[in-house]
Write an enzyme that holds these catalytic residues in place. Structure first.
Site, PDB file in Angstrom:
ATOM      1  CG  ASP A   3      70.909 -10.695 -44.746  1.00 34.32           C
ATOM      2  OD1 ASP A   3      70.998 -11.764 -45.385  1.00 34.32           O
ATOM      3  OD2 ASP A   3      70.608 -10.652 -43.538  1.00 34.32           O
ATOM      4  CD  GLU A  28      71.008 -16.752 -42.739  1.00 34.05           C
ATOM      5  OE1 GLU A  28      71.127 -17.879 -42.231  1.00 34.05           O
ATOM      6  OE2 GLU A  28      71.751 -15.803 -42.405  1.00 34.05           O
TER       7      GLU A  28
HETATM    8 ZN   LIG Z   1      75.174 -16.739 -43.547  1.00 35.68          ZN
END
Ligand SMILES: [Zn+2]
Length: 415
Positions: A85, A180
C-alpha cells in the site's frame, strides 16, 4: 557473480508504481481498499512465472511465497517483507514515473506541477546521485517508492535466486502485506503459515542504513466530563468540558515533550484528535519513547498535567486511558544478535558501510518482532516519502538486491 547480471528491479518498480494501492484509514474492511489486491495479484503471477510454486494471495490481500532451499545444511528460514500500500497523505492515482538519467545536480521541476521542485538544498542526498539515474513521479501524485521499491527489490532478489540455483541458501519466505501505512500491516497476518524464523523488512531509506530500533508507542485518551445546565441559568453550576479540554492542551509544554520540539532519542506526547460537547470532551494523544520506562513516564506526565487542570474545576471529572500500540523492536532483536550481525556482514560484502539507525516511528517489523519474527529494517533507497517530491536512486535499488542475495548466503555459511 552479479557483475554480469542485469538487475531488473527498476523495470519492475516502474510497473508496480502505476498500480494505485492507496490504503484508507477510515475503512473497516481488510484490506482497507480492494485495489491493493490488484498489485498483489500481479506479484503472485510473476512469482509463479519464476517457478515459485506456492505463491498465493489470501482473502485479506497478503502474498506468501517460498523459495526452496539450495543447500543440505539446516539453515533458519528467513523472510523478506514489504508492504504494497501507499500512504493516504498524498494521491496515488495515475502515478507517472519518470526516470531522470544522469542526474546533473541542478534543481528541477516536475512536469505536471511545476511548483514541485527537487533540489540539493532540500535533499542533500541527491548529491550522491549526480551522474546516476533517479526516479520521480510527475508532480500530481506520490511516487510510491514507499514501499514499492522494497517490493521490486524483493521480487528481483527472488528472480535472481530462482535463476541462479548455484547460490547456496536456506528456505526463503516472501511476504507482501497490505495496509502498513494505516498501522494494520500485520492485522490479518497468519504468522504460523509464514513459518519463518527471522525476518527483514525492506522499508528503509538511504543506502547502507540498517534500522534495528523503533519507538515504543501507546495511545492515550483523556475524557473530560463537565456539568451541563441551561446556559441562561448556568451561573455557578455550568462547567464546560470543551473549555477544560482547551486548558489541558494549553498546559502542554511548548519547548519540549512535543513532536515539534524533539528529535533523535527524545520521546513526546502529541494530541491527534479532539471532539466533544459542552458536557463531555475527549482528546486523543499518541505517546512515544524509545524505552518502556520513558513511555510510561510520558503518559504519567500527561496525566498529571491534566489532573492539575481538573483541580481548578472541582465539579468536573476526567478519565485517563492508555492503550498499547507497539514496542521497540530492539527488545526482541537483542535476544537474537545474529539477525543484525549477519545483515551487517551482508552490507560489508556488498561494499557498504553500515549505518545503524533508530526509527522515530514504527514499521511492520516492530509488530512482527513481537509476534515472534525478529525483524529489523533494511534500506531500499526511498526518499521524500508520502509526498509529491518522493524520489529514489537506481543505484540504491540495485544495492538493496545485492545485499539480500549476500544476506541469504551469509545465513547459509554461518549455519
Ligand atoms: Zn513504508
Amino acid at each position: 557473480m552479479f557483475k554480469d547480471y542485469k538487475y531488473s528491479c527498476v523495470e519492475r518498480f516502474i510497473h508496480y508504481v502505476k498500480v494505485d494501492t492507496q490504503s484508507d484509514p477510515q475503512s473497516s474492511s481488510s484490506p482497507s481498499t480492494d485495489k491493493q489486491k490488484n498489485l498483489s495479484k500481479i506479484l503472485v503471477e510473476e512469482l509463479l512465472a519464476m517457478g515459485i510454486a506456492d505463491a498465493a494471495m489470501d482473502e485479506f490481500g497478503y502474498v506468501y511465497a517460498t523459495i526452496p532451499s539450495t543447500t543440505k545444511k539446516q539453515v533458519p528460514v528467513i523472510c523478506f517483507c514489504s508492504h504494497v500500500d501507499t500512504a493516504p497523505d498524498c494521491s496515488g492515482t495515475n502515478v507517472k514515473p519518470i526516470v531522470h538519467e544522469r542526474y546533473s545536480g541542478q534543481e528541477f521541476a516536475l512536469p505536471d506541477d511545476t511548483t514541485q521542485v527537487l533540489s540539493v538544498a532540500e535533499f542533500k542526498y541527491l548529491e550522491e546521485h549526480i551522474g546516476e539515474s533517479i526516479i520521480t513521479a510527475s508532480g500530481n501524485t506520490l511516487l510510491g517508492a514507499d514501499d514499492k521499491s522494497g517490493v521490486a527489490e524483493i521480487m528481483d532478489m527472488a528472480n535472481f535466486l530462482m535463476t541462479h540455483p548455484e547460490v547456496k541458501h536456506g528456505t526463503i519466505k516472501i511476504l507482501f502485506t497490505p495496509d502498513e501505512e494505516i498501522g494494520k500491516g500485520t492485522a490479518k497476518l497468519d504468522i504460523k503459515k509464514l513459518e519463518a524464523d527471522f525476518g527483514y523488512t525492506l522499508d528503509g531509506g538511504e543506502l547502507g542504513t540498517l534500522e534495528d530500533e523503533t519507538f515504543s508507542a501507546d495511545a492515550a485518551v483523556i475524557t473530560v466530563h463537565g456539568v451541563i445546565a441551561h446556559p441562561g441559568y448556568g451561573k455557578d453550576t455550568l462547567v464546560n468540558a470543551l473549555k477544560i479540554a482547551g486548558e489541558i492542551l494549553a498546559e502542554l509544554p511548548k519547548k519540549e515533550f512535543s513532536p515539534e520540539t524533539t528529535e533523535k532519542r527524545e520521546g513526546f506526547v502529541h494530541p491527534v484528535r479532539m471532539e466533544g460537547l459542552a458536557e463531555k470532551a475527549t482528546i486523543e494523544f499518541i505517546v512515544r519513547d524509545f524505552t518502556r520506562v520513558g513511555l510510561k513516564a510520558n503518559a504519567e506526565r500527561l496525566q498529571s498535567i491534566a489532573e492539575d487542570v481538573l483541580k481548578k474545576h472541582p465539579k468536573a471529572r476526567m478519565e485517563f486511558k492508555v492503550t498499547e500500540q507497539y514496542r521497540n523492536m530492539k527488545e526482541v532483536l537483542h535476544q537474537h544478535p545474529q539477525v543484525i550481525e549477519y545483515a551487517e556482514e551482508a552490507y560489508r560484502k556488498s561494499g557498504l558501510k553500515v549505518r545503524k539507525q533508530s526509527i522515530r516511528g514504527g514499521t511492520d517489523g516492530s509488530r512482527l518482532s513481537f509476534l515472534g519474527l525478529p525483524c529489523p529494517n533494511l534500506f531500499t533507497g526511498m526518499q521524500g516519502i508520502h509526498s509529491k517530491k518522493e524520489w529514489i536512486g537506481v543505484r540504491d535499488m540495485k544495492k538493496a538486491v545485492e545485499v539480500m542475495v549476500n544476506l541469504v548466503q551469509v545465513w547459509e555459511e554461518r549455519s
